[in-house]
Design a protein around this motif. Sequence first.
Motif, mmCIF file in Angstrom:
data_model
loop_
_atom_site.group_PDB
_atom_site.id
_atom_site.type_symbol
_atom_site.label_atom_id
_atom_site.label_comp_id
_atom_site.label_asym_id
_atom_site.label_seq_id
_atom_site.Cartn_x
_atom_site.Cartn_y
_atom_site.Cartn_z
ATOM 1 N N ARG A 169 0.878 -1.165 0.000
ATOM 2 C CA ARG A 169 0.000 0.000 0.000
ATOM 3 C C ARG A 169 0.918 1.218 0.000
ATOM 4 N NH1 ARG A 169 -2.812 -0.185 5.140
ATOM 5 N NH2 ARG A 169 -1.224 1.210 5.915
ATOM 6 N N SER A 170 0.538 2.243 -0.747
ATOM 7 C CA SER A 170 1.359 3.454 -0.773
ATOM 8 C C SER A 170 0.483 4.691 -0.634
ATOM 9 C CB SER A 170 2.168 3.533 -2.072
ATOM 10 O OG SER A 170 1.307 3.700 -3.180
ATOM 11 N N THR A 171 1.093 5.751 -0.134
ATOM 12 C CA THR A 171 0.461 7.070 -0.056
ATOM 13 C C THR A 171 1.480 8.073 -0.554
ATOM 14 O OG1 THR A 171 -0.945 6.476 1.814
ATOM 15 C CG2 THR A 171 -0.520 8.816 1.480
ATOM 16 N N GLY A 172 1.068 8.883 -1.511
ATOM 17 C CA GLY A 172 1.953 9.892 -2.065
ATOM 18 C C GLY A 172 1.268 11.239 -2.146
ATOM 19 N N LEU A 173 2.060 12.293 -2.147
ATOM 20 C CA LEU A 173 1.553 13.660 -2.223
ATOM 21 C C LEU A 173 2.160 14.380 -3.419
ATOM 22 C CD1 LEU A 173 1.894 14.696 1.538
ATOM 23 C CD2 LEU A 173 -0.148 13.834 0.378
ATOM 24 N N ALA A 174 1.350 15.246 -4.011
ATOM 25 C CA ALA A 174 1.823 16.107 -5.100
ATOM 26 C C ALA A 174 1.134 17.457 -4.961
ATOM 27 C CB ALA A 174 1.495 15.496 -6.455
ATOM 28 N N PHE A 175 1.780 18.509 -5.421
ATOM 29 C CA PHE A 175 1.182 19.833 -5.396
ATOM 30 C C PHE A 175 0.540 20.118 -6.746
ATOM 31 C CE2 PHE A 175 4.848 20.279 -2.423
ATOM 32 C CZ PHE A 175 4.082 20.332 -1.265
ATOM 33 N N THR A 176 -0.636 20.760 -6.732
ATOM 34 C CA THR A 176 -1.302 21.170 -7.971
ATOM 35 C C THR A 176 -1.210 22.686 -8.070
ATOM 36 O OG1 THR A 176 -3.497 21.404 -6.973
ATOM 37 C CG2 THR A 176 -2.893 19.223 -7.809
#
Length: 159
Positions: free
Chosen positions: A85-92
Amino acid sequence: MTSQVRTALLSFILTLSGILTVTPYADADGGCFQGTYFVRESSGTQSLWTFSQDGTYQSASSAEVARSFGHIQGAWKKTGARELRSTGLAFTFSDGNGDVGVPPLRTARVDALMSFTKKCEEVEGTFEVRFFGPDDDPLSELGEFVFSDTFTGRRVTVN
């Protein structure tokens, strides 16, 4: 040679042969996730997902420019013999504003579930994307559901 010595010797040899045949991608828990995968999403988007031994991951997507978001960075956790399982963040970012990125328009969180083939040469799974405002906490709040998709991928190797 006594039967106890033979049994001990056989056990040692079997243990040693198991150690020598472990895949070069194996982690301490017997998984093989580390590496880079070429991923194709059902939407047509293509990505490169890299899972590091320390439990972090990064993703570069062909949709970054079209959807105005940056690279995804996050963490992964083993959940089964060949599952994670993974959790990632990105900025928009907004389109054409002079203040682009200060703060970001939103933060996107990508939560994925995936399973790997026996030697981790292929992966498949699902993910969902949620948006968070600049003052929201993407690590502890539910966020606004945006979409979900399925994907398949193959490990990038050197021939």
